[in-house]
Design a protein around this motif. Structure first.
Motif, PDB file in Angstrom:
ATOM      1  N   ALA A  78       0.830  -1.204   0.000  1.00  0.00           N
ATOM      2  CA  ALA A  78       0.000   0.000   0.000  1.00  0.00           C
ATOM      3  C   ALA A  78       0.866   1.255   0.000  1.00  0.00           C
ATOM      4  CB  ALA A  78      -0.925  -0.015   1.212  1.00  0.00           C
ATOM      5  N   THR A  79       1.966   1.220   0.753  1.00  0.00           N
ATOM      6  CA  THR A  79       2.855   2.387   0.795  1.00  0.00           C
ATOM      7  C   THR A  79       3.514   2.615  -0.558  1.00  0.00           C
ATOM      8  OG1 THR A  79       3.296   1.832   3.110  1.00  0.00           O
ATOM      9  CG2 THR A  79       4.677   3.517   2.114  1.00  0.00           C
ATOM     10  N   ARG A  80       3.831   1.538  -1.261  1.00  0.00           N
ATOM     11  CA  ARG A  80       4.399   1.696  -2.609  1.00  0.00           C
ATOM     12  C   ARG A  80       3.383   2.338  -3.556  1.00  0.00           C
ATOM     13  NH1 ARG A  80       9.289  -0.060  -3.341  1.00  0.00           N
ATOM     14  NH2 ARG A  80      10.173  -1.719  -2.021  1.00  0.00           N
ATOM     15  N   GLU A  81       2.110   2.027  -3.380  1.00  0.00           N
ATOM     16  CA  GLU A  81       1.083   2.686  -4.198  1.00  0.00           C
ATOM     17  C   GLU A  81       1.050   4.180  -3.909  1.00  0.00           C
ATOM     18  OE1 GLU A  81      -0.718   1.429  -6.669  1.00  0.00           O
ATOM     19  OE2 GLU A  81       0.344  -0.476  -6.406  1.00  0.00           O
ATOM     20  N   ALA A  82       1.191   4.548  -2.637  1.00  0.00           N
ATOM     21  CA  ALA A  82       1.253   5.971  -2.285  1.00  0.00           C
ATOM     22  C   ALA A  82       2.466   6.627  -2.910  1.00  0.00           C
ATOM     23  CB  ALA A  82       1.280   6.135  -0.764  1.00  0.00           C
ATOM     24  N   LEU A  83       3.588   5.893  -2.927  1.00  0.00           N
ATOM     25  CA  LEU A  83       4.830   6.444  -3.491  1.00  0.00           C
ATOM     26  C   LEU A  83       4.718   6.651  -4.996  1.00  0.00           C
ATOM     27  CD1 LEU A  83       7.688   7.169  -2.378  1.00  0.00           C
ATOM     28  CD2 LEU A  83       8.427   4.920  -3.178  1.00  0.00           C
ATOM     29  N   ARG A  84       3.905   5.848  -5.670  1.00  0.00           N
ATOM     30  CA  ARG A  84       3.724   6.005  -7.111  1.00  0.00           C
ATOM     31  C   ARG A  84       3.098   7.363  -7.454  1.00  0.00           C
ATOM     32  NH1 ARG A  84       3.597   1.753 -10.605  1.00  0.00           N
ATOM     33  NH2 ARG A  84       1.813   2.643 -11.715  1.00  0.00           N
ATOM     34  N   VAL A  85       2.208   7.831  -6.596  1.00  0.00           N
ATOM     35  CA  VAL A  85       1.540   9.107  -6.887  1.00  0.00           C
ATOM     36  C   VAL A  85       2.233  10.281  -6.211  1.00  0.00           C
ATOM     37  CG1 VAL A  85      -0.679   8.011  -7.290  1.00  0.00           C
ATOM     38  CG2 VAL A  85      -0.121   8.809  -4.991  1.00  0.00           C
TER      39      VAL A  85
END
Length: 328
Positions: A78-85
């Motif tokens: 989930a944190t990697r998804e946040a990092l993508r944006v």
């Protein structure tokens, strides 16, 4: 599957996908964000900034919820998804913290396994209890902790931990298998059979489970069921020496001497004619099949293989051979 790279840790080779047909607001927002970012006008840039905050907040909240449930890998995802944006330093720090939480659990598990391997059971117990404070639902930690308690002579604690294995992971049969084995050792075959049946439901293609189920059924005198269990053992693993040996014993006791010889020979070949217990089974099968010369030849092999054993072991072996009338 995850990998460590030169500049990152626990990196999945592909992003996880959900194939359930549904409406995902975060997916819709991600598509819109990509489009707004491709536009040059001020309103599009304003919308892009709004969606960036919205998506980042959503995924970071999701990461917190997963971490609270001790789902550390899911929290990293989930944190990697946040990092993508939002690839800013604040989100990167959150990712590093999530990776550190997961790494601490895995490192402590490795440490505990090494301690058990070195017979340092008390240290392993302390380490594994620490792991479970970090991640109470880790089935492997409960499994290893049960093993450490059993080795330290605390069987009640061991059984408690092994029961927790299935509670944490319904696809993990280890706890049932170990409770069953302990029940066999302590002379409680009914409980052993119950545990191995549960283990078999979880993992029906495990030769060792089928084998131990057969041992329990044999001790209860349920020969036809034990025979079926040992047949399943060698169906799953045709090279299981114990399965062939025990099946030979079952068949001999049910007056099927020819088949008993065949399976005892298979067990002897698998153990290179070096296992005295297997050879004793073969000798008994030969006697039942009225193949006396073959039985006497095997008796000689048994005596040769055990001539360096302690005197009390040699005495027991000679007594068994005497029962078969193969030695004076």
């Amino acid at each position: 599957v995850h990998f460590d790279t030169a500049d990152d840790r626990i990196v999945p080779p592909i992003r996880r996908s959900d194939h359930r047909i549904a409406i995902y607001p975060e997916a819709r927002d991600a598509v819109q964000l990509e489009w707004y970012r491709s536009q040059a006008d001020a309103e599009s840039q304003r919308q892009a900034a709004r969606l960036t905050r919205k998506l980042s907040d959503y995924w970071l909240a999701e990461a917190d919820a997963r971490a609270h449930s001790h789902r550390f890998l899911a929290a990293i995802g989930a944190t990697r998804e946040a990092l993508r944006v939002d690839p800013g330093p604040a989100v990167r720090q959150r990712l590093e913290a999530a990776i550190a939480a997961h790494t601490r659990v895995t490192d402590e598990m490795d440490k505990a396994v090494a301690q058990i391997g070195d017979l340092r059971y008390r240290e392993a117990i302390d380490t594994l209890n620490g792991v479970l404070r970090l991640k109470p639902d880790l089935a492997d930690a409960h499994a290893e902790l049960g093993t450490a308690y059993a080795a330290a002579g605390e069987t009640e604690q061991a059984v408690r931990q092994w029961r927790d294995v299935a509670h944490c992971d319904s696809n993990n049969a280890y706890g049932y298998i170990m409770i069953g084995w302990l029940a066999l050792l302590e002379g409680r075959p009914n409980e052993a059979v119950e545990m191995y049946r549960r283990a078999d439901e979880v993992d029906p293609h495990n030769a060792e489970t089928a084998y131990r189920l057969g041992l329990g059924l044999d001790r209860l005198g349920r020969l036809p069921e034990a025979t079926d269990a040992f047949r399943r053992t060698i169906e799953i693993d045709p090279n299981h020496p114990g399965g062939h040996q025990r099946l030979s014993d079952m068949l001999r006791r049910q007056d099927q001497a020819a088949d008993a010889v065949r399976h005892a020979l298979r067990a002897a070949r698998l153990t290179k004619f070096e296992n005295a217990d297997v050879l004793m089974t073969l000798a008994a099968a030969y006697v039942a099949a009225d193949r006396r010369r073959d039985a006497e030849a095997i008796a000689d092999k048994i005596l040769s293989a055990t001539d360096r054993e302690p005197p009390e072991v040699q005495r027991v072996i000679r007594e068994k051979l005497a029962e078969l009338r193969l030695v004076p």
